[in-house]
Motif scaffolding. Structure first.
Motif, short mmCIF file in Angstrom:
data_model
loop_
_atom_site.label_atom_id
_atom_site.label_comp_id
_atom_site.label_asym_id
_atom_site.label_seq_id
_atom_site.Cartn_x
_atom_site.Cartn_y
_atom_site.Cartn_z
N VAL A 404 0.73 -1.12 0.25
CA VAL A 404 0.09 0.15 0.13
C VAL A 404 0.59 1.03 0.27
N THR A 405 0.63 2.61 -1.21
CA THR A 405 1.21 3.17 -1.08
C THR A 405 0.45 4.97 -0.99
N ASP A 406 0.92 5.80 -1.24
CA ASP A 406 -0.12 6.52 -1.92
C ASP A 406 -0.16 7.02 -3.17
N ARG A 447 -9.27 13.13 11.61
CA ARG A 447 -9.98 14.29 11.99
C ARG A 447 -8.60 15.03 13.36
N GLN A 448 -7.86 14.60 13.66
CA GLN A 448 -6.62 15.21 14.53
C GLN A 448 -6.35 16.64 13.00
N LEU A 449 -5.41 15.81 12.79
CA LEU A 449 -4.76 16.22 11.57
C LEU A 449 -5.59 17.51 10.83
N GLU A 450 -6.47 17.22 10.96
CA GLU A 450 -7.68 18.62 9.82
C GLU A 450 -7.65 19.61 11.06
N SER A 451 -6.97 19.33 12.42
CA SER A 451 -7.31 20.80 12.89
C SER A 451 -6.31 21.83 13.24
N ALA A 452 -7.18 22.64 13.88
CA ALA A 452 -6.48 23.58 13.79
C ALA A 452 -4.75 24.08 14.19
N THR A 453 -5.27 23.12 15.42
CA THR A 453 -4.10 23.05 16.19
C THR A 453 -2.78 22.15 16.07
N LYS A 480 5.65 11.96 8.25
CA LYS A 480 5.22 10.44 8.09
C LYS A 480 4.16 10.45 9.20
N TYR A 481 4.78 11.25 10.52
CA TYR A 481 3.15 11.21 11.12
C TYR A 481 2.30 12.08 10.86
N LEU A 482 2.02 12.54 9.39
CA LEU A 482 0.97 12.80 9.05
C LEU A 482 0.58 12.31 8.06
N SER A 483 1.02 10.77 7.39
CA SER A 483 0.95 9.81 6.23
C SER A 483 -0.07 9.26 7.56
N MET A 484 -1.49 8.29 6.34
CA MET A 484 -2.43 8.03 7.01
C MET A 484 -1.37 6.58 6.62
N LEU A 485 -0.25 6.02 5.72
CA LEU A 485 0.32 4.90 5.66
C LEU A 485 0.87 4.63 6.87
#
Length: 681
Positions: A404-406, A447-453, A480-485
């Motif tokens: 699985v990749t992006d 959901r947290q990655l989309e938050s303003a904070t 990499k912590y922003l990636s769902m992979l």
């Protein structure tokens, strides 16, 4: 006419044919000075010693008729008498025979002090006496004459007692020296043992510390001398400017520039230019001149202290910069790999749709085969994982790889394995962005990655008023912590609903043995099979979780063993029964403000699989090749999987050279795509 005073002498031969002498008077109490004088006057004694002389200058008739005395000898006795007392003259005259009891050899043998070397002791004077028979000694006469008319030396009782005392003193001194010698040897041995305890035995590439020191002895002595000269030049340069010594200031400045230019980036004497010695000599002359004119102890020490503080600040700054750059290097993709991905992507979308498919699609949901899950956006790294696994597999036809990749790397990943199929193994590539069920309403991380904070944390990190202003570790800002992979590992049953077991592999690992034995491991009702990493204290739960929070302190043991992601066998049936994904969602929702743990997947993994992890044998998975330079080579060679966890990935320039070969041997550097992108070993 009988002499008024003196000592009578005679010479006789022993049974061995050597001359021997005897005296009825004792010489045991002559002054020490006499011995010294005897040594100094040895040539004169030799000159005088071949004749017999009367001790009295007026009594010439006492000399035997068969030994006539020359006038020069008689005059010499006259001169000696004016300088020495009678006792000394007696000793000197009695010592004229070079083999007599007062010869130098005899003094060394019988009359030396206790500090002389110990020799065999003579307990009697029998060896100095003539013998005619080995079994019977001639009787001693009262007048000192033997039965054959010859005069012999007879030791007095005082002399014999003195020799006995000297012998005892020699023995005592010898015993003391032996004892001191033994104590010294013991002391040296103990010291050597203590020193050996502090010597590191595992010196890479060397037989011993001694060999290392000797091999590189003074290899940079000239370089260090030049650096020291430059430091002192800077000190005197500052003082010369302060004291308005402009001419000296200019001269120091010129020499300092020349020395820096000659030194350059040299780290050893072999790197220096031939002109370096001339620069050292010139700098030494100007420093000597500056010392005469400018030296002031207080002022110089103050300047050196200021320079030390400045250097310390620079070191701290460079350490921060080094940490930042290493983190940055770990986050970025090298140009060669980026080039490879772009070229493969272009060629993939130029293919007609019917040529973009892999064979063996019927194996993708067969639970009787060996299934692997690999989530990666690095084409080269993924190729090494697949290639090393197939190379070491006993039956590659039973192995199925789920990649699985992006969206960005989807075409490149497909094109690579279309061009380089893994033999008889099955491979399938998917795009994580096409998982429609993976959305922010279902997944707390999205959901947290989309938050303003969170956006403020990542994209305004340099602002002093942001939440991240107090963050000390840059690694938690890794993209990499922003990636769902990275978080997809918590949704394995949703991605592969028809499978019972699956082996999860990170893209920074290398497989060295057949892994099919992992499917036969009895997990004893646990969900996760992993190698524990609690050999050191920093791999326990309290390192990753915030135990000051009551939710953490109430539910977890701070000393519980951590385990490693990178090679994990998951029982998907038990996963579904225990609702592992639901447990993960619960803890992830509680950590929206990052109060339970910082970013990453290992802390929530430790919490989610707490009490549900079966420890595997350590030989299955060896970690540390991306940060630890002292991993045991035997452990690496015997491991089924080696893991380059850490910043020093094997495809980066910052990788550790000693470990790179384990990875690079599975890279096809002769491939046209790799050559065109200048990827080489």
């Amino acid at each position: 006419m009988a002499p008024k005073r003196g000592i009578s002498f005679s010479r006789s031969r022993s049974s061995s044919g050597k001359l021997s002498s005897s005296s009825s008077s004792s010489s045991s109490h002559f002054p020490v000075l006499a011995f010294v004088i005897l040594c100094v006057m040895a040539p004169m004694i030799f000159f005088l010693g071949r004749g017999l002389y009367a001790a009295d200058q007026d009594d010439f008739s006492a000399v035997p008729s068969n030994q006539v005395v020359t006038w020069s000898g008689w005059q010499a006795l006259q001169n000696l008498k004016s300088f020495f007392p009678k006792e000394v003259l007696d000793v000197i005259v009695s010592s004229t025979n070079d083999t007599g009891p007062l010869s130098l050899d005899n003094f060394r043998k019988n009359n030396m002090s206790a500090s002389w070397r110990v020799v065999e002791l003579e307990t009697s004077n029998a060896t100095n006496e003539p013998k005619t028979d080995d079994r019977q000694e001639k009787p001693k006469l009262k007048d000192g004459k033997s039965s054959d008319g010859r005069t012999r030396w007879i030791d007095s009782p005082t002399q014999q007692a003195r020799r006995q005392l000297i012998g005892k003193r020699r023995e005592r001194r010898a015993a003391e020296l032996v004892k001191l010698n033994d104590e010294l040897i013991a002391k040296l041995e103990n010291s050597a043992i203590e020193r050996s305890k502090s010597v590191e035995s595992a010196v890479l590439g060397k037989y011993s510390i001694w060999r290392k020191e000797v091999e590189y002895e003074n290899a940079d002595s000239t370089v260090r001398l030049m650096r020291d000269q430059n430091i002192m030049a800077r000190v005197y340069l500052s003082i010369a400017k302060m004291k308005n010594k402009l001419e000296l200031f200019q001269e120091l400045q010129t020499r300092l520039k020349e020395s820096k230019r000659a030194l350059g980036d040299a780290t050893s004497d072999a790197d220096l230019n031939r002109s370096a010695h001339e620069k050292i000599k010139a700098m030494g002359q100007v420093l000597s001149k500056a010392r005469e004119q400018l030296y002031d102890c207080k002022l110089v020490s103050g300047k050196l202290r200021a320079m030390l503080q400045t250097a310390d600040e620079h070191v701290r700054s460079f350490k921060k910069q080094s940490t930042f750059l290493s983190q940055l290097a770990a986050k970025t993709i090298p140009n060669g790999i980026h080039c490879l991905s772009m070229r493969l992507t272009i060629d993939y979308y130029l293919l007609p749709p019917e040529k973009r498919k892999f064979s063996g699609s019927e194996n993708l949901e067969d639970p009787s085969l060996y299934h692997y899950a690999l989530f990666s956006d690095n084409v080269l790294a993924a190729s090494v994982v697949v290639n090393s696994t197939i190379t070491n597999a006993k039956d590659p036809s039973k192995h199925v790889f789920h990649l699985v990749t992006d969206k960005l790397n989807f075409g490149a990943m497909n094109m690579w394995f279309l061009l380089n199929p893994p033999g008889k193994a099955t491979i399938h590539v998917e795009n994580v962005d096409e998982f429609k069920w993976l959305n922010s309403s279902y997944c707390p991380v999205l959901r947290q990655l989309e938050s303003a904070t969170m956006r403020e944390y990542y994209f305004k990190a340099g602002h002093p008023n942001t939440l991240s202003s107090g963050a000390s570790n840059l690694k938690y800002r890794n993209p990499k912590y922003l990636s769902m992979l990275n978080h997809l590992r918590f949704y394995l049953p949703q991605v592969y609903p028809k499978l019972d077991k699956i082996l999860f592999l990170d893209d920074d690992i290398v497989v060295q043995k057949d892994l099919t034995g992992l499917w036969a491991v009895n997990l004893q009702g646990k969900v996760n099979g992993a190698v524990e990493t609690c050999g050191a204290s920093f791999h326990r739960f309290d390192k990753y979780l915030n135990f000051s929070n009551p939710h953490i302190a109430r539910n977890f043991d701070p000393n519980a063993c951590g385990w490693a992601y990178g090679m994990n066998i998951f029982d998907l049936k038990e996963w579904k029964k225990k609702d592992i994904t639901g447990i993960y969602h619960k803890w992830q929702n509680m950590n929206e403000d990052r109060v339970l743990w910082k970013l990453g997947t290992l802390p929530p993994g430790l919490m989610t699989f707490y009490g549900l992890t079966h420890p595997l044998n350590k030989s299955w998975h060896v970690l540390g090749l991306g940060y630890n330079p002292s991993v045991d080579r035997s452990e690496i060679d015997s491991a089924a999987v080696v893991h380059y966890n850490g910043n020093m990935k094997p495809w980066l320039e910052i990788a550790m050279t000693k470990y790179r070969s384990y990875w690079s041997k599975y890279v096809k550097y002769d491939h046209p795509y790799l050559r065109n992108c200048k990827l080489h070993e």
